[in-house]
Design a protein around this motif. Structure first.
Motif, PDB file in Angstrom:
ATOM      1  N   ASP A 165       0.831  -1.206   0.000  1.00  0.00           N
ATOM      2  CA  ASP A 165       0.000   0.000   0.000  1.00  0.00           C
ATOM      3  C   ASP A 165       0.870   1.262   0.000  1.00  0.00           C
ATOM      4  N   ALA A 166       1.986   1.221   0.729  1.00  0.00           N
ATOM      5  CA  ALA A 166       2.889   2.377   0.763  1.00  0.00           C
ATOM      6  C   ALA A 166       3.486   2.629  -0.613  1.00  0.00           C
ATOM      7  N   ALA A 167       3.836   1.554  -1.309  1.00  0.00           N
ATOM      8  CA  ALA A 167       4.371   1.703  -2.664  1.00  0.00           C
ATOM      9  C   ALA A 167       3.344   2.328  -3.588  1.00  0.00           C
ATOM     10  N   ALA A 168       2.102   1.867  -3.488  1.00  0.00           N
ATOM     11  CA  ALA A 168       1.047   2.408  -4.344  1.00  0.00           C
ATOM     12  C   ALA A 168       0.743   3.865  -4.010  1.00  0.00           C
ATOM     13  N   ALA A 169       0.729   4.197  -2.712  1.00  0.00           N
ATOM     14  CA  ALA A 169       0.436   5.571  -2.298  1.00  0.00           C
ATOM     15  C   ALA A 169       1.521   6.539  -2.739  1.00  0.00           C
ATOM     16  N   ALA A 170       2.738   6.039  -2.860  1.00  0.00           N
ATOM     17  CA  ALA A 170       3.866   6.901  -3.238  1.00  0.00           C
ATOM     18  C   ALA A 170       3.966   7.103  -4.741  1.00  0.00           C
ATOM     19  N   SER A 171       3.087   6.452  -5.497  1.00  0.00           N
ATOM     20  CA  SER A 171       3.167   6.563  -6.963  1.00  0.00           C
ATOM     21  C   SER A 171       1.808   6.879  -7.574  1.00  0.00           C
ATOM     22  N   PRO A 172       1.201   8.011  -7.176  1.00  0.00           N
ATOM     23  CA  PRO A 172      -0.146   8.317  -7.685  1.00  0.00           C
ATOM     24  C   PRO A 172      -0.192   8.551  -9.183  1.00  0.00           C
ATOM     25  N   ASP A 173       0.920   8.929  -9.786  1.00  0.00           N
ATOM     26  CA  ASP A 173       0.937   9.226 -11.216  1.00  0.00           C
ATOM     27  C   ASP A 173       1.618   8.125 -12.030  1.00  0.00           C
TER      28      ASP A 173
END
Length: 342
Positions: A165-173
């Motif tokens: 989830d942290a990886a996904a949250a850090a890459s919104p674009d």
């Protein structure tokens, strides 16, 4: 310097925090690498680090991390660490830290393959710090995802979910291939924690975004339809669908026409184990034999574990000719230190 005597993790430059830093906490920290006066570096040195990382990565993919990781560790200690301490223009320092971050991530990945998980976590943490310092979003997210893979493979589902989830949250674009890359891991972690609906939702997201990625030029080639099928298999298996898990792994094996040896050994070994679990003994023996064809050329802790499992799982079936032939072949190609007692 001999990396076995003084690893890069032990050097002061590579001391790490015990907690995973968030992207806002590390981004832009240009003092993450100590500045010295030993030499001055330019983009040619950055390019050399990138080229060396690519070369070591190729070796790792083909033969596994056991031989390639010491090369990477020695290169980090003897070459990259002095470069990080050297004088350089700001844009060169950022580029060097980004290159070092990628190499730290790769070295951590190889440590996971070798089975030294504590060492891997320290390399991963340093990769996060350097990625933030150089504002390298891609390596930061990829490293978090790698940490999630390590956690889920060790059975730590909650931690794997937090990291994914942290990886996904850090890459919104993120583009579609990167998004599929991350969603597939979120699906696997959610399935391991028993969150069925969440796992299936993420898996569907990975499938949709992968379709979009395949219609474009490849921008993140380490995640492909075969890798997505592997995630599909893992999700199905965690949710109790053993037959569906076998089918997805078979599809992954067919999709990957040119595959790295280490991946073939690992995933074919896993496929054989699951074929056996659903009662397909002779199919499992055929798959295991394919894995054994590549195994002598691979130096990998994960591959070793898959081969160890052959002896344990096939022993009850030695009355079957195919099982007996497999067992004897496995004894011939397995290093003596890994063989079970007769």
């Amino acid at each position: 310097m001999d990396p076995s005597r003084r690893s890069v993790i032990g050097a002061g430059l590579f001391s790490v925090a015990l907690t995973v830093p968030n992207w806002p906490d590390v981004v832009g920290r240009m003092d993450a690498a100590l500045k010295g006066r030993t030499q001055r570096v330019g983009m040619s040195e950055v390019d050399m680090v990138i080229a060396m990382t690519e070369r070591v990565s190729d070796l790792d993919d083909q033969i596994g991390g056991r031989h390639a990781r010491p090369m990477a560790a020695a290169f980090l200690v003897n070459t990259v660490a002095p470069y990080l301490r050297a004088d350089a223009p700001d844009h060169v320092r950022k580029a060097m830290m980004a290159a070092a971050s990628d190499l730290c991530y790769l070295t951590g990945y190889m440590a996971v393959d070798e089975g030294v998980h504590g060492v891997a976590q320290q390399y991963y943490l340093k990769a996060l710090e350097l990625a933030g310092a150089s504002e390298d979003h891609l390596t930061y997210c990829t490293t978090l995802r790698g940490m999630s893979v390590q956690a889920v493979d060790l059975g730590h589902g909650q931690e794997a979910m937090r990291l994914a989830d942290a990886a996904a949250a850090a890459s919104p674009d993120a583009g579609p291939r990167m998004r599929a890359f991350l969603a597939g891991q979120q699906a696997h972690a959610a399935a391991q924690t028993g969150e069925r609906n969440k796992a299936l939702r993420y898996l569907r997201e990975a499938e949709v975004t992968m379709d979009k990625a395949e219609s474009r030029a490849k921008i993140f080639g380490s995640y492909d339809p075969a890798a997505l099928k592997y995630h599909t298999s893992q999700v199905r298996y965690e949710l109790g669908g053993r037959v569906g898990a076998v089918e997805a792994l078979q599809q992954a094996d067919k999709l990957r026409h040119v595959v790295y040896r280490r991946t073939r050994v690992h995933r074919r070994g896993l496929l054989a184990e699951r074929q056996l679990a659903v009662g397909h003994l002779e199919a499992a023996c055929t798959t295991w034999n394919l894995a054994l064809g590549d195994y002598p050329l691979v130096q990998s802790g994960r591959a070793d574990q898959r081969v160890r499992n052959i002896f344990k799982l096939i022993r009850p079936y030695l009355g079957n000719p195919a099982a007996r032939e497999l067992y004897e072949r496995a004894r011939l190609v397995t290093p003596a230190a890994l063989l079970p007692a007769k």
